[in-house]
Design an enzyme around this catalytic site. Structure first.
Site: not given
Ligand code: GLA
Length: 367
Positions: A23, A25, A147, A159
């Site tokens: 959390h 990014d 997405e 990701d």
């Molecule tokens: C999910 C989202 C990412 C990131 C994570 C938490 O995987 O796709 O963008 O925010 O949660 O780090």
């Protein structure tokens, strides 16, 4: 004469685990993910009629026009259609079409980014058939747009970046403000350690409101502090003291302390002191559980049982609200940890967790 069989291309993309830095990014912060050995593979054959079909195991087959627009395809097909849509937008014309055969060894629903690995593998396969190349930094942004806009999940860039830009044997130090990735060597075997991914089968979804509400709280904190993002905060103590609302302050505290934990882990990994990352991982879990409040009891139980049985550190990985745990474990403690998490699940009347031994693996590419 070339047949469509000859022109088939195979591309694959890994799942990912985030070692620390969740959390952060979408707050322009830091993360330290790596690519899993488990991958989604797409065998793509060209079509020229402007249609894409996709098949994957026992999931219902999907088919749609490449001129698709957001909202048209739902369910798992939205991940495929979203990518076709965004690539068409990027190229300035819809794609020609393709038949996609998809298979995956990435566990689904475990917060290991099975859906992003699908999106990235499909993106590379469709670009491959079209004879187009997009730099990985830009491709990550395109997949994020698919997405956010087509699938409807307000996720960040972690990701796609981990999946597209990771290297075997390395952690990927990601700076989400500058969009840089520094590969940091991570030779666990050399120091007698291993990484386990432990999936307690706690249902996990990011499309519902919980992820979005956490993101909103972080954005509110930044607004109240008068900065563009929490990354711009220099004095963490002063910033937290300035936030009047307790919940907003705790959400911000997770993000601000998590950024520091990433930097500390990167320092340790650069020095080869991988074992010392363990306590930072466990501290990260406590921060998610208590401040960010995105953990769940099934996941907390795994973290507790694993650390009590000898893991150097353990934490929920990814978006949370369920999902899997990543644990840093001395080789000698692997069996005790396996037994402890199974016993804890039995005592709670929950199914036995899956335990995978993983190593940082290569990012997405052509097979
Ligand atoms: C999910 C989202 C990412 C990131 C994570 C938490 O995987 O796709 O963008 O925010 O949660 O780090």
């Amino acid at each position: 004469m070339a047949t469509s069989q000859d022109r088939a291309q195979t591309w694959s993309a890994p799942g990912r685990v985030n070692l620390v830095g969740d959390h952060t990014d979408y707050n322009a912060g830091f993360a330290l993910p790596f690519a899993l050995p488990q991958r989604t593979t797409v065998v793509a054959r060209p079509r020229t009629d402007g249609r894409i079909t996709a098949r994957s195991g026992d999931l219902p087959e999907v088919g749609f026009a490449t001129s698709t627009t957001p909202g048209e395809v739902t369910g798992w097909g939205a991940y495929v259609a979203g990518v076709a849509w965004v690539l068409g937008e990027h190229l300035g014309h819809p794609l020609d079409g393709a038949d996609l055969e998809i298979s995956s060894t990435v566990p689904r629903g475990g917060g290991l980014s099975s859906s992003h690995s699908l999106e990235c593998a499909v993106a590379l396969a469709l670009l491959g058939l079209a004879g187009e190349e997009v730099p990985v930094e830009e491709l990550a942004l395109l997949v994020q747009r698919a997405e956010n806009t087509y699938v409807g999940a307000p996720t960040g860039l972690l990701d796609q970046t981990a999946i597209l830009r990771s290297r075997a044997g390395h952690l990927s130090f990601f700076d989400a403000r500058d969009l840089t990735v520094e590969p940091v060597p991570c030779d666990l075997e050399a120091v007698g350690l291993t990484l386990l991914v432990i999936d307690p089968h706690a249902p996990h979804t990011l499309v519902d409101g919980a992820y979005a509400s956490r993101r909103e709280a972080c954005e509110r904190a930044a607004r109240e502090l008068g900065v563009d993002s929490l990354r711009e905060v220099d004095d963490v103590g002063a910033a937290l003291a300035a936030l009047a609302d307790d919940e907003t302050r705790r959400r911000a505290r997770h993000v601000l302390t998590e950024n520091q934990r990433v930097l500390d882990c990167v320092d340790l990994a650069r020095r080869g002191d991988l074992a010392a990352m363990g306590p930072l991982m466990t501290a990260s879990h406590a921060s998610m559980r208590d401040d960010f409040e995105n953990s769940v009891p099934d996941v907390d139980r795994v973290v507790e049982a694993a650390t009590r049985a000898g893991a150097l550190g353990a934490r929920m990985t990814g978006g949370g609200f369920g999902g899997a745990v990543v644990a840093l474990v001395p080789r000698a403690a692997v069996e005790p940890v396996r037994e402890a998490v199974a016993a804890a699940a039995t005592a709670a009347g929950s199914p036995a967790p899956d335990v995978l031994e993983v190593t940082p693996s290569r990012g997405a590419g052509r097979d």
